[in-house]
Design a protein around this motif. Structure first.
Motif, PDB file in Angstrom:
ATOM      1  N   TYR A 116      49.276  43.097  28.561  1.00  0.00           N
ATOM      2  CA  TYR A 116      48.275  43.830  29.357  1.00  0.00           C
ATOM      3  C   TYR A 116      47.741  45.027  28.572  1.00  0.00           C
ATOM      4  N   ASN A 117      48.661  45.721  27.870  1.00  0.00           N
ATOM      5  CA  ASN A 117      48.263  46.926  27.133  1.00  0.00           C
ATOM      6  C   ASN A 117      47.828  46.635  25.695  1.00  0.00           C
ATOM      7  N   GLY A 118      48.129  45.425  25.230  1.00  0.00           N
ATOM      8  CA  GLY A 118      47.812  45.112  23.840  1.00  0.00           C
ATOM      9  C   GLY A 118      48.734  45.822  22.865  1.00  0.00           C
ATOM     10  N   ALA A 139      49.132  38.064  30.179  1.00  0.00           N
ATOM     11  CA  ALA A 139      49.909  39.074  30.912  1.00  0.00           C
ATOM     12  C   ALA A 139      50.199  38.581  32.327  1.00  0.00           C
ATOM     13  N   LYS A 140      49.172  38.032  32.961  1.00  0.00           N
ATOM     14  CA  LYS A 140      49.334  37.529  34.327  1.00  0.00           C
ATOM     15  C   LYS A 140      50.357  36.396  34.380  1.00  0.00           C
ATOM     16  N   GLU A 141      50.336  35.517  33.373  1.00  0.00           N
ATOM     17  CA  GLU A 141      51.294  34.410  33.326  1.00  0.00           C
ATOM     18  C   GLU A 141      52.730  34.932  33.286  1.00  0.00           C
ATOM     19  N   TRP A 142      52.951  35.963  32.430  1.00  0.00           N
ATOM     20  CA  TRP A 142      54.308  36.504  32.319  1.00  0.00           C
ATOM     21  C   TRP A 142      54.708  37.250  33.588  1.00  0.00           C
ATOM     22  N   PHE A 143      53.787  37.957  34.200  1.00  0.00           N
ATOM     23  CA  PHE A 143      54.094  38.635  35.460  1.00  0.00           C
ATOM     24  C   PHE A 143      54.472  37.606  36.523  1.00  0.00           C
ATOM     25  N   ASP A 155      54.154  42.525  41.949  1.00  0.00           N
ATOM     26  CA  ASP A 155      53.123  43.523  42.233  1.00  0.00           C
ATOM     27  C   ASP A 155      51.988  43.458  41.208  1.00  0.00           C
ATOM     28  N   GLU A 156      52.353  43.346  39.934  1.00  0.00           N
ATOM     29  CA  GLU A 156      51.333  43.301  38.878  1.00  0.00           C
ATOM     30  C   GLU A 156      50.532  41.996  38.952  1.00  0.00           C
ATOM     31  N   TYR A 157      51.207  40.914  39.271  1.00  0.00           N
ATOM     32  CA  TYR A 157      50.524  39.619  39.402  1.00  0.00           C
ATOM     33  C   TYR A 157      49.493  39.690  40.529  1.00  0.00           C
ATOM     34  N   ARG A 158      49.895  40.307  41.656  1.00  0.00           N
ATOM     35  CA  ARG A 158      48.993  40.429  42.799  1.00  0.00           C
ATOM     36  C   ARG A 158      47.779  41.293  42.444  1.00  0.00           C
ATOM     37  N   LYS A 159      48.012  42.389  41.714  1.00  0.00           N
ATOM     38  CA  LYS A 159      46.907  43.267  41.314  1.00  0.00           C
ATOM     39  C   LYS A 159      45.898  42.520  40.442  1.00  0.00           C
ATOM     40  N   LEU A 160      46.416  41.747  39.499  1.00  0.00           N
ATOM     41  CA  LEU A 160      45.520  41.016  38.593  1.00  0.00           C
ATOM     42  C   LEU A 160      44.774  39.914  39.350  1.00  0.00           C
ATOM     43  N   ASN A 161      45.380  39.374  40.385  1.00  0.00           N
ATOM     44  CA  ASN A 161      44.734  38.335  41.187  1.00  0.00           C
ATOM     45  C   ASN A 161      43.573  38.900  41.985  1.00  0.00           C
ATOM     46  N   GLN A 162      43.666  40.176  42.303  1.00  0.00           N
ATOM     47  CA  GLN A 162      42.645  40.806  43.150  1.00  0.00           C
ATOM     48  C   GLN A 162      41.431  41.262  42.351  1.00  0.00           C
ATOM     49  N   ARG A 163      41.528  41.210  41.025  1.00  0.00           N
ATOM     50  CA  ARG A 163      40.415  41.700  40.184  1.00  0.00           C
ATOM     51  C   ARG A 163      39.461  40.583  39.831  1.00  0.00           C
TER      52      ARG A 163
END
Length: 378
Positions: free
Chosen positions: A341-343, A353-357, A370-378
């Motif tokens: 996510y941060n590179g 990043a989403k796959e690993w979350f 939590d991080e997976y859900r955030k990325l799903n909402q974007r």
């Protein structure tokens, strides 16, 4: 975790306590046995096999040992058959051949030889030379155990503990472990200690667990040494002592226990009972991680990411996180997600990043969810 002892114990040596005879006695006995063996005496042939097997008064020669065992075994000598089976099992004096090992063990076991029954049971439990068959292993262990064979009693106990080939029954496992442990079997002492520690099949008793772990640990049982260290670290059943815990961890770690090595890494990283020493922590984590211990791989990744005890390196952190993550270590999976996510040390990639979350979440890591859900909402 309960460990199944699947190792074959050493060959039987019924040859007049050969290890205790003087050189002159062995030489005289060798000549007598040679004469009788040449005349076809199966006991003498077996004795010659033992002499050559252990190098008593002669140069050790596994090939000759196997030859004499076979002559005796072909006459139906059950102990020679059992020993010849072991020669084939481990490839001493003959080419390793599980099928031959199985055949000789069976001949001996059919005559009621407890050692052969145990060894044949191990082969069925592991699927060596025969299809894996837990029920058959149980049957053979039981025959051997009923003759008082300590290792068979211990292994049969583990079959009951795991429900392999029988219905799971911790109380029965405890009963069998007790019989084996009373004979000094280190594996059974460890497993019985584990049952007292966890309260499976018996009333939980930390003091009794410590007593049994110690008996096993004093025989060099690496897992018992680790568990005894944990009891001292936590003060369960004994007065709390980090010094004693470290002493036992080191004994186990020096035998190559990845678990103990990982625990020592954590001990030095956090300064529990010792001065905090990141370099020492890295040293122990690395030994453990190189054996594939997932938690040590994860912690080693953290050390590289933070530059603790090593030169900071995101690339090395990712390397160790990936090894741990591929073993489903949820925290390592989450940390990989953050790196992507941060590179950090890799090209930024929010899809990866989403796959690993997601993987971390699937393995119970709430932050990953939590991080997976955030990325799903974007």
């Amino acid at each position: 975790m309960t460990f199944l002892n699947t190792s074959l114990i050493r060959k039987l040596t019924l040859f007049l306590a050969a290890a205790m005879l003087s050189v002159s006695s062995v030489a005289a006995d060798f000549n007598q046995n040679q004469r009788l063996a040449d005349q076809g005496d199966s006991d003498a042939q077996f004795n010659l096999g033992v002499i050559y097997d252990y190098g008593k008064g002669v140069r050790q020669n596994y090939k000759k040992a196997a030859e004499w065992y076979e002559k005796s075994a072909n006459q139906g000598h059950s102990t020679a058959q059992a020993n010849l089976g072991i020669m084939y099992y481990i490839g001493e004096g003959v080419k390793q051949d599980y099928a031959q090992a199985r055949n000789w063990f069976k001949k001996s076991a059919d005559q009621g030889n407890a050692e052969a029954q145990f060894n044949l049971g191990v082969m069925y439990a592991k699927g060596q030379g025969v299809p894996k068959n837990y029920a058959k292993a149980v049957e053979l262990y039981e025959k051997s155990a009923n003759q008082g064979h300590a290792a068979a009693q211990g292994n049969l106990g583990t079959m009951y503990a795991k429900g392999q080939g029988v219905s799971q029954n911790y109380a029965k496992a405890v009963e069998l472990y007790e019989k084996s442990a009373e004979q000094g079997n280190a594996e059974a002492q460890f497993n019985l200690g584990l049952e007292y520690n966890t309260g499976r099949g018996i009333t939980q008793n930390y003091a009794k667990a410590v007593e049994l772990y110690e008996k096993s640990a004093n025989q060099g049982h690496a897992a018992a040494q680790v568990n005894l260290g944990i009891m001292y670290a936590n003060g369960n059943g004994v007065r709390q002592s980090y010094a004693k815990a470290i002493e036992w961890y080191e004994k186990s770690a020096n035998q190559g226990s990845a678990n103990a090595q990982g625990i020592l890494g954590n001990t030095y990283e956090n300064g529990e009972g010792v001065s905090r020493n990141y370099a020492k922590a890295v040293e122990w984590y690395e030994k453990s991680a190189n054996q594939g211990f997932a938690q040590a791989q994860y912690r080693l990744g953290v050390m590289y990411a933070n530059g603790n005890g090593v030169r900071q390196s995101y690339a090395k952190a990712i390397e160790w996180y990936e090894k741990s993550a591929n073993q489903k270590n949820a925290q390592a999976q989450y940390n990989l997600g953050i790196m992507y996510y941060n590179g950090d040390g890799v090209r930024q990639n929010k899809v990866t990043a989403k796959e690993w979350f997601g993987k971390a979440c699937d393995n119970g890591n709430q932050a990953g969810c939590d991080e997976y859900r955030k990325l799903n909402q974007r």
